[in-house]
Design an enzyme around this catalytic site. Structure first.
Site, PDB file in Angstrom:
ATOM      1  N   PRO A  61       0.829  -0.988  -0.057  1.00  0.00           N
ATOM      2  CA  PRO A  61      -0.081   0.118   0.032  1.00  0.00           C
ATOM      3  C   PRO A  61       0.753   1.176  -0.020  1.00  0.00           C
ATOM      4  O   PRO A  61       1.899   1.425   0.738  1.00  0.00           O
ATOM      5  CB  PRO A  61      -0.800   0.032   1.048  1.00  0.00           C
ATOM      6  CG  PRO A  61      -0.958  -1.490   1.349  1.00  0.00           C
ATOM      7  CD  PRO A  61       0.575  -2.284   0.968  1.00  0.00           C
ATOM      8  N   CYS A  62       0.312   2.349  -0.892  1.00  0.00           N
ATOM      9  CA  CYS A  62       1.135   3.354  -1.081  1.00  0.00           C
ATOM     10  C   CYS A  62       0.776   4.499  -0.218  1.00  0.00           C
ATOM     11  O   CYS A  62       1.466   5.642   0.120  1.00  0.00           O
ATOM     12  CB  CYS A  62       1.016   3.864  -2.272  1.00  0.00           C
ATOM     13  SG  CYS A  62      -0.544   4.325  -2.927  1.00  0.00           S
TER      14      CYS A  62
END
Length: 373
Positions: A74-75
Site C-alpha cells: 500500500p502506498c
C-alpha cells in the site's frame, strides 16, 4: 533452456502481474489479496490459483517453490493523502512484511512497486530501510521510476519499481536499465505536456481555420471545471490536458505520483486524439460539461461538442487490461462501476510490468548460457 517462471503475488489486486506475464508462459503459484471485489476478480479469472489472503499471516501459508515474488504494498503511508507516516503506519510496514515473505520462500527474483513519494518518506530513511533489508537477505537490487505513458498507454503514471536478484545486483540492474541509458548522452528533454490545438476552443476569435481559411466549428469548451473548482484553460495552460485523475479519485481511480490524485491529470487530450481505438465500443453520448462541486460529473473525455465521464472499460484500457476484465458477476449481479474504478486505480499498469518480465526473461537466458559455457 530455463524453465518457465513460477511467481507468488502479494497485494495482488486484480492481478496485473498475471495479465502481463501469462503471455510469457509464466504461472502464478499463489495470490495474496483481502479486498472483496479484487478477490472476486481473482476467483473469476484464476480459479485454480490459491488466494492465501492476509499477507501478514504468511507464516501459516503452505510451502511453495517460486522463482519470483512480486507485490505493490500500500502506498497511502508514503503519500500526502496518507499523511506520510511511512513505516509508522501499519500499511507502510507491509513493505517489510514483503521482505519477510521473500526470506521464507527465497525466490531468485523480486519485483516491488510503490509511488515516488516512497523515495522521500521520512527523509528517504523508509526506502533505505527497505533496500537495506533486501541487502541483508542477500538480494542485489536496482530501482527506477517508470512512467506508463512511455509504455503505450494514454496516461501519466510514475511508479517506483525495485527489482532484486538473489546474490547479483548486476542482473537486477540489467533488467531496469538499458545500456544506451548509461551512455552519458541522454535524449533531449521532452515537454511535460502538449498544448491543445486552437481548433478545439469555442472562442469565436480563436476558433482556428482550415487549409482554405474557413473558420472551424468549435468542438470542446475552452475551459472545463473539475469537481474541486479548479479550471484548466486550453488557451493559456502550458500543460493542458483534461483533469480526469482528480475527479476519478472519487470513485477510487488514482493516477497521481503520490497516491493523492492531485497534480497529475490522467488523460492527455493529444493522446485521446491520436488513439481513437481506445474509445471504440464506449458510450460517446455527449453530455453536460463538468460542473463545479459535482465530482461525479467530472470524469471527462472529449465527446461531440461536450465532455463526458470515462467508462470503466476506458480505465481498463488506460491500465492495459483487456476490455471488460473487471466486469464480472459480483454479489449475484454485474459488478458496479465504483469497485471497478477503485480496483483499476490501485492496479499496476500492465505494459510496465510486461516490459519488466521480458527484461527478466532476457537476463535469465544470458545467465543460463553462462552456466552452460
Amino acid at each position: 533452456m530455463e524453465k518457465n517462471v513460477r511467481f507468488g503475488s502479494v497485494c495482488s489486486g486484480i492481478e496485473a502481474a498475471s495479465v502481463a506475464w501469462n503471455v510469457l508462459g509464466w504461472e502464478a503459484a499463489f495470490f495474496s489479496e483481502i479486498e472483496p471485489f479484487p478477490c472476486a476478480v481473482l476467483a473469476h479469472h484464476y480459479p485454480d490459483v490459491p488466494n492465501l489472503g492476509d499477507m501478514t499471516k504468511f507464516k501459516d501459508w503452505p510451502d511453495a517453490a517460486i522463482d519470483l515474488l512480486c507485490g505493490g504494498t500500500p502506498c497511502q503511508s508514503f503519500s500526502v493523502a496518507g499523511l506520510r507516516k511511512g513505516l509508522a503506519d501499519p500499511r507502510g510496514n507491509l513493505m517489510l512484511t514483503f521482505g519477510a515473505i521473500a526470506a521464507r520462500y527465497r525466490p531468485q527474483w523480486l519485483v516491488w512497486e510503490n509511488v515516488p513519494g516512497v523515495l522521500s518518506s521520512n527523509g528517504g530513511a523508509d526506502f533505505g530501510a527497505f533496500l537495506g533489508m533486501l541487502g541483508e537477505l542477500g538480494y542485489g537490487f536496482a530501482y527506477r521510476v517508470l512512467d506508463a505513458q512511455y509504455f503505450g498507454v494514454a496516461q501519466r503514471r510514475r511508479r517506483v519499481f525495485v527489482v532484486g536478484c538473489l546474490g547479483d545486483w548486476r542482473s537486477a540492474a540489467a533488467v531496469l536499465f538499458e545500456r544506451h541509458s548509461m551512455s552519458g548522452h541522454p535524449a533531449p528533454r521532452r515537454e511535460k505536456g502538449q498544448r491543445v490545438a486552437n481548433a478545439l476552443t469555442d472562442r469565436a476569435d480563436r476558433g482556428g481555420t482550415n487549409s482554405e481559411g474557413q473558420r472551424l466549428i468549435p468542438e470542446l469548451a475552452a475551459c472545463v471545471t473539475t469537481g474541486t473548482g479548479q479550471r484548466y484553460d486550453t488557451d493559456t495552460d502550458t500543460d493542458t490536458i483534461l483533469p480526469v485523475a482528480h475527479s476519478l479519485r472519487g470513485e477510487g481511480f488514482d493516477a497521481s505520483e503520490d497516491g493523492t490524485g492531485r497534480g497529475t491529470p490522467l488523460v492527455p487530450v493529444a493522446h485521446i486524439d491520436v488513439m481513437p481505438a481506445m474509445l471504440n465500443g464506449a458510450n460517446t453520448t455527449a453530455g453536460h460539461s463538468a460542473r463545479s462541486g459535482h465530482s461525479k460529473d467530472a470524469y471527462i473525455v472529449p465527446a461531440a461538442k461536450a465532455v463526458r465521464r470515462l467508462t470503466p472499460r476506458e480505465c481498463e484500457r488506460l491500465q492495459g487490461f483487456p476490455d471488460d476484465y473487471s466486469l464480472i458477476q459480483h454479489r449475484n449481479k454485474p459488478a458496479a462501476d465504483s469497485p471497478r474504478y477503485k480496483a483499476l486505480g490501485n492496479s499496476w499498469a500492465v505494459p510496465n510490468v510486461r516490459w519488466i518480465g521480458q527484461r527478466i526473461e532476457a537476463v535469465r537466458a544470458i545467465q543460463s548460457l553462462r552456466q552452460a559455457a
